[in-house]
Write a protein that holds these residues in place. Structure first.
Motif, PDB file in Angstrom:
ATOM      1  N   ARG A  60      41.633  14.182  84.025  1.00 50.45           N
ATOM      2  CA  ARG A  60      40.685  13.136  84.275  1.00 50.45           C
ATOM      3  C   ARG A  60      41.189  12.194  85.288  1.00 50.45           C
ATOM      4  NH1 ARG A  60      37.341  11.710  79.158  1.00 50.45           N
ATOM      5  NH2 ARG A  60      36.522  13.527  80.281  1.00 50.45           N
ATOM      6  N   VAL A  61      40.812  12.120  86.383  1.00 47.81           N
ATOM      7  CA  VAL A  61      41.256  11.250  87.406  1.00 47.81           C
ATOM      8  C   VAL A  61      40.762   9.791  87.325  1.00 47.81           C
ATOM      9  CG1 VAL A  61      41.157  10.706  89.948  1.00 47.81           C
ATOM     10  CG2 VAL A  61      41.341  13.240  89.096  1.00 47.81           C
ATOM     11  N   PHE A  62      41.625   8.650  87.415  1.00 50.39           N
ATOM     12  CA  PHE A  62      41.277   7.450  87.175  1.00 50.39           C
ATOM     13  C   PHE A  62      41.877   6.554  88.012  1.00 50.39           C
ATOM     14  CE2 PHE A  62      44.891   8.105  84.367  1.00 50.39           C
ATOM     15  CZ  PHE A  62      45.780   6.948  84.429  1.00 50.39           C
ATOM     16  N   VAL A  63      41.314   5.147  88.247  1.00 50.26           N
ATOM     17  CA  VAL A  63      41.872   4.181  88.909  1.00 50.26           C
ATOM     18  C   VAL A  63      42.042   3.025  88.177  1.00 50.26           C
ATOM     19  CG1 VAL A  63      41.088   2.482  90.807  1.00 50.26           C
ATOM     20  CG2 VAL A  63      40.276   4.965  90.978  1.00 50.26           C
ATOM     21  N   LEU A  64      43.057   2.320  88.303  1.00 51.34           N
ATOM     22  CA  LEU A  64      43.502   1.066  87.480  1.00 51.34           C
ATOM     23  C   LEU A  64      43.093  -0.124  88.468  1.00 51.34           C
ATOM     24  CD1 LEU A  64      47.008   2.458  86.079  1.00 51.34           C
ATOM     25  CD2 LEU A  64      44.760   1.639  84.815  1.00 51.34           C
ATOM     26  N   LYS A  65      42.789  -1.150  87.886  1.00 52.56           N
ATOM     27  CA  LYS A  65      42.404  -2.360  88.500  1.00 52.56           C
ATOM     28  C   LYS A  65      43.237  -3.567  88.000  1.00 52.56           C
ATOM     29  CE  LYS A  65      38.062  -0.792  89.697  1.00 52.56           C
ATOM     30  NZ  LYS A  65      36.576  -1.004  89.904  1.00 52.56           N
ATOM     31  N   THR A  66      43.924  -4.358  88.936  1.00 52.93           N
ATOM     32  CA  THR A  66      44.643  -5.438  88.858  1.00 52.93           C
ATOM     33  C   THR A  66      43.708  -6.727  88.456  1.00 52.93           C
ATOM     34  OG1 THR A  66      44.509  -6.074  91.020  1.00 52.93           O
ATOM     35  CG2 THR A  66      46.460  -4.519  90.410  1.00 52.93           C
ATOM     36  N   LYS A  67      44.595  -7.957  88.153  1.00 56.18           N
ATOM     37  CA  LYS A  67      43.717  -8.972  87.800  1.00 56.18           C
ATOM     38  C   LYS A  67      42.718  -9.521  88.864  1.00 56.18           C
ATOM     39  CE  LYS A  67      44.929 -13.677  85.970  1.00 56.18           C
ATOM     40  NZ  LYS A  67      45.809 -14.482  85.551  1.00 56.18           N
ATOM     41  N   ASP A  68      42.909  -9.272  89.810  1.00 51.84           N
ATOM     42  CA  ASP A  68      41.886  -9.568  90.913  1.00 51.84           C
ATOM     43  C   ASP A  68      40.934  -8.705  91.122  1.00 51.84           C
ATOM     44  OD1 ASP A  68      43.045  -7.835  92.397  1.00 51.84           O
ATOM     45  OD2 ASP A  68      44.003  -9.293  94.126  1.00 51.84           O
ATOM     46  N   GLY A  69      40.963  -7.723  90.658  1.00 57.73           N
ATOM     47  CA  GLY A  69      39.683  -6.604  90.770  1.00 57.73           C
ATOM     48  C   GLY A  69      40.002  -5.580  91.680  1.00 57.73           C
ATOM     49  N   SER A  70      41.086  -5.838  92.585  1.00 57.04           N
ATOM     50  CA  SER A  70      41.634  -4.632  93.417  1.00 57.04           C
ATOM     51  C   SER A  70      42.287  -3.548  92.811  1.00 57.04           C
ATOM     52  CB  SER A  70      42.625  -5.409  94.539  1.00 57.04           C
ATOM     53  OG  SER A  70      43.831  -5.881  93.948  1.00 57.04           O
ATOM     54  N   PRO A  71      42.071  -2.446  93.470  1.00 54.78           N
ATOM     55  CA  PRO A  71      42.611  -0.896  92.986  1.00 54.78           C
ATOM     56  C   PRO A  71      44.010  -1.018  93.171  1.00 54.78           C
ATOM     57  CG  PRO A  71      41.378  -0.538  94.933  1.00 54.78           C
ATOM     58  CD  PRO A  71      41.203  -2.070  94.646  1.00 54.78           C
ATOM     59  N   PHE A  72      44.724  -0.832  92.024  1.00 53.19           N
ATOM     60  CA  PHE A  72      46.411  -0.315  92.045  1.00 53.19           C
ATOM     61  C   PHE A  72      46.729   0.637  92.979  1.00 53.19           C
ATOM     62  CE2 PHE A  72      50.060   1.712  90.165  1.00 53.19           C
ATOM     63  CZ  PHE A  72      51.026   0.542  90.189  1.00 53.19           C
ATOM     64  N   HIS A  73      47.677   0.580  93.648  1.00 55.19           N
ATOM     65  CA  HIS A  73      47.941   1.714  94.564  1.00 55.19           C
ATOM     66  C   HIS A  73      49.500   2.238  94.515  1.00 55.19           C
ATOM     67  CE1 HIS A  73      48.907  -1.598  97.122  1.00 55.19           C
ATOM     68  NE2 HIS A  73      49.871  -0.852  97.704  1.00 55.19           N
ATOM     69  N   PHE A 147      47.199  -4.238  83.771  1.00 56.37           N
ATOM     70  CA  PHE A 147      46.088  -4.017  84.413  1.00 56.37           C
ATOM     71  C   PHE A 147      44.848  -4.522  83.519  1.00 56.37           C
ATOM     72  CE2 PHE A 147      48.986  -0.715  85.493  1.00 56.37           C
ATOM     73  CZ  PHE A 147      48.991  -0.884  86.667  1.00 56.37           C
ATOM     74  N   CYS A 148      43.735  -4.806  84.314  1.00 61.91           N
ATOM     75  CA  CYS A 148      42.664  -5.397  83.648  1.00 61.91           C
ATOM     76  C   CYS A 148      41.406  -4.464  83.220  1.00 61.91           C
ATOM     77  CB  CYS A 148      42.220  -6.569  84.294  1.00 61.91           C
ATOM     78  SG  CYS A 148      43.278  -8.192  84.209  1.00 61.91           S
ATOM     79  N   ALA A 149      41.614  -3.293  84.178  1.00 58.58           N
ATOM     80  CA  ALA A 149      40.420  -2.380  84.128  1.00 58.58           C
ATOM     81  C   ALA A 149      40.976  -0.884  84.417  1.00 58.58           C
ATOM     82  CB  ALA A 149      39.155  -2.937  85.092  1.00 58.58           C
ATOM     83  N   ILE A 150      40.003  -0.228  84.044  1.00 62.55           N
ATOM     84  CA  ILE A 150      40.432   1.423  84.243  1.00 62.55           C
ATOM     85  C   ILE A 150      38.821   1.941  84.583  1.00 62.55           C
ATOM     86  CG2 ILE A 150      40.245   1.983  81.846  1.00 62.55           C
ATOM     87  CD1 ILE A 150      42.641   4.219  82.483  1.00 62.55           C
ATOM     88  N   GLN A 151      38.952   2.813  85.547  1.00 62.56           N
ATOM     89  CA  GLN A 151      37.616   3.205  85.617  1.00 62.56           C
ATOM     90  C   GLN A 151      37.789   4.888  85.966  1.00 62.56           C
ATOM     91  OE1 GLN A 151      35.753   2.067  89.267  1.00 62.56           O
ATOM     92  NE2 GLN A 151      33.943   3.265  89.035  1.00 62.56           N
ATOM     93  N   CYS A 152      37.271   5.715  85.174  1.00 59.52           N
ATOM     94  CA  CYS A 152      37.543   7.090  85.167  1.00 59.52           C
ATOM     95  C   CYS A 152      36.452   7.713  86.330  1.00 59.52           C
ATOM     96  CB  CYS A 152      37.175   7.783  84.018  1.00 59.52           C
ATOM     97  SG  CYS A 152      37.878   7.349  82.566  1.00 59.52           S
TER      98      CYS A 152
END
Length: 163
Positions: A60-73, A147-152
């Protein structure tokens, strides 16, 4: 909760951590398909692709987002691009809320790496060019409470459980 917040009034833990734990459980159950495709306890990995499990999936591929909403890389090794990705697969969770994540290479046109970088960071418009994913051998260890958010994004077969 994450982003420097304390547990909420209900005493729950970091929601990103809990989601990553659930993804790991689902992947582990799906990996059992390599040994026993009729395991009754398999989670429906593949549900992000279609309601019915029409194709094999091990990630399951996901993206993590930092406090400012930008994607972690994170970086990965390669010779055909800037080698930066915002896509991950959970490999292991340990010490309450730390995880080892595999960096997933974003691809288009059957294997060409999508360059997600621009002068000031991640080029979000380039994300729209991604139509597939490939495993890398690069991993990163993270504290999920940062991290503040995760998006699958997708359930895919990266051949992780193949020998």
């Amino acid at each position: 909760m994450g982003c420097g917040k304390k547990d909420d009034v209900l005493g729950t833990t970091n929601c990103v951590c809990e989601v990553v734990r659930a993804i790991k459980d689902i992947q582990d159950a799906a990996e059992d398909i390599c040994e026993c495709p009729t395991n009754c306890f398999q989670e429906p990995l593949g549900a992000l692709v279609a309601p019915a499990r029409t194709q094999r999936a091990d990630t399951r591929v996901f993206v993590l987002k930092t406090k400012d909403g930008s994607p972690f890389h994170a970086f990965f090794r390669g010779d055909d691009c800037a080698c930066v990705s915002i896509f991950f697969r959970v490999e292991e969770i340990f010490d309450n809320c730390c995880a080892t994540l595999r960096v997933i290479r974003p691809v288009k046109n059957g294997g060409e790496t999508v360059d997600l970088t621009e002068d000031s960071g991640i080029d979000l418009s380039a994300v729209c060019k991604v139509d597939g994913f490939a495993a890398t051998n690069d991993c990163i260890t993270v504290d999920l409470t940062c991290f503040c958010a995760i998006q699958c994004i997708a359930d895919v077969d990266l051949g992780i459980c193949e020998d």
